[in-house]
Design a protein around this motif. Sequence first.
Motif, short mmCIF file in Angstrom:
data_model
loop_
_atom_site.label_atom_id
_atom_site.label_comp_id
_atom_site.label_asym_id
_atom_site.label_seq_id
_atom_site.Cartn_x
_atom_site.Cartn_y
_atom_site.Cartn_z
N SER B 113 0.83 -1.19 0.00
CA SER B 113 0.00 0.00 0.00
C SER B 113 0.87 1.24 0.00
O SER B 113 2.07 1.18 0.28
N ALA B 114 0.27 2.35 -0.33
CA ALA B 114 0.99 3.62 -0.31
C ALA B 114 0.00 4.75 -0.04
O ALA B 114 -1.18 4.63 -0.34
N SER B 115 0.52 5.82 0.57
CA SER B 115 -0.31 7.01 0.80
C SER B 115 0.29 8.16 0.03
O SER B 115 1.45 8.12 -0.35
N TRP B 116 -0.53 9.17 -0.22
CA TRP B 116 0.01 10.35 -0.90
C TRP B 116 -0.56 11.61 -0.31
O TRP B 116 -1.48 11.55 0.47
#
Lengths: 132, 116
Positions: B113-116
């Motif tokens: 997963s990744a956040s921005w």
Amino acid sequence: MRAGDVLDERQVELVRTVIEEAESNTGLIHSVHVGPSDGDPRVYAERLLAALGPLAPYATLVHVDPALRRVEIVTGTHAAIRVDDRACALAALSMGSSFAGGDLAGGIVNGVRLLADHAGPGVVAYGTHHTG
Amino acid sequence: MKPLLSRAAAVATASLVALLAATPAWALDDGEAPHDSTFTTLDVLLIFVGIPLLATLVIVLLVYAPHSASRPRYRPGRPYDGDPLWFDGPSRPERALESGAATTEDVRGGGASASW
């Protein structure tokens, strides 16, 4: 399904084409969900994957939550052999940086292509028959 | 508000200075008869105010029109108020989500997963 307020029709069509390409090249299902998470985004992404039913083991599922600014990629048991966690992390990072610039369609397209490239060519295991 | 005010003041001063600098042009020529002039105040206004205004309007339109035409655009931080979009998902998402709920642990092989 309405395109919401984030993608116009041309972009929706582009994403569809790229997903179709990815599926015919890899033989895996590449499902992309854009919308709010019902609860924890990771758990929700897993629920989305499970909702693919018999296709789930052969699927990579990308869940984009624009409101939470989070992208989750989950792979089915069989798909995980072809697309490992590092490839998923790379795709997630790449998508996140596109999304941060406001490019939702571009991020999705790049992410799906990265996942498909990593999976490499393969035979269609199930076809792209939809469940539900 | 303040920068807008100072900008307006600058524009006003600049145009006033330009007008004042051009005052000799208003002086009557020897051969010029003031009453025969077909150049009325309205004509002057139209030429020196109307045309620049029109030009400004056209430029503003050219700058902003293409931007507002490409309306659907994601902006980070804005709430998402569209319907969920599911590419290559089940044809009946709600039902599929319900029936898939029981098998969550079995299907997951990995992910990230990744956040921005």
